[in-house]
Design an enzyme around this catalytic site. Structure first.
Site, PDB file in Angstrom:
ATOM      1  N   TYR A   1     -18.774  44.863 -81.679  1.00  0.00           N
ATOM      2  CA  TYR A   1     -20.156  45.150 -82.034  1.00  0.00           C
ATOM      3  C   TYR A   1     -20.842  45.861 -80.862  1.00  0.00           C
ATOM      4  O   TYR A   1     -21.502  46.885 -81.041  1.00  0.00           O
ATOM      5  CB  TYR A   1     -20.895  43.865 -82.397  1.00  0.00           C
TER       6      TYR A   1
ATOM      7  N   LYS B   1     -22.246  49.865 -80.613  1.00  0.00           N
ATOM      8  CA  LYS B   1     -23.589  50.276 -80.189  1.00  0.00           C
ATOM      9  C   LYS B   1     -23.496  51.355 -79.102  1.00  0.00           C
ATOM     10  O   LYS B   1     -24.235  52.334 -79.123  1.00  0.00           O
ATOM     11  CB  LYS B   1     -24.381  49.083 -79.653  1.00  0.00           C
TER      12      LYS B   1
END
Length: 158
Positions: free
Chosen positions: A34, A38
């Site tokens: 995750y 980003k």
């Protein structure tokens, strides 16, 4: 912010490309991936910003921070319990997050082109822009364009 991601701290093996490294089942872990996603989204926006004229369109990316949603509703109870405490202490309302998104889309000007906005302000990250990160950005762009070319025709500036 990004200097603690797996790609920033350990990078990816020279024998693998960025996308191959991220696709590897053996090294997959959802939370680090995750954070990596980003970072990679920010790098793609930086690259588009370098390749596309801000007089035609302004491209930026924003981070609203932790938002109080039920996105983690399917996680195990012990994880949700910890996240609930964090959300209680730090999370923003969805309305606040939406105002940050609207600011990035409708208010931020050319100064935000190719950049990350956090809390409606430009966010300078010590890792993003470093030599190591610039190399990652170029590799990511090259691999992404090669992958996309298999499915569609690419614009001249790509």
């Amino acid at each position: 912010m990004y200097e603690t991601t797996g790609l920033a701290t350990s990078g990816f093996p020279a024998t693998k490309g960025v996308l191959e490294y991220l696709d590897a089942v053996a090294t997959f872990s959802s939370l680090p991936q995750y954070a990596n996603s980003k970072l990679l989204a920010t790098l793609l926006v930086r690259e588009v910003g370098q390749r596309y004229d801000s007089n035609k369109v302004i491209v930026n990316i924003f981070c609203p921070g932790i938002v109080s949603t039920n996105l983690a509703g399917g996680l195990p109870f012990y994880v949700r319990a910890v996240l609930s405490v964090i959300k209680y202490m730090r999370a923003r309302t969805p309305e606040t997050a939406a105002s940050i998104a609207l600011h990035a889309a409708c208010v931020a000007g050319k100064e935000s082109h190719g950049k990350l906005l956090g809390d409606k302000e430009l966010h300078d990250d010590p890792y993003v822009g470093s030599e190591k990160c610039n190399e990652l950005q170029k590799n990511l762009w090259k691999e992404t364009m090669e992958e996309m070319a298999e499915y569609t025709s690419l614009p001249e500036w790509a």
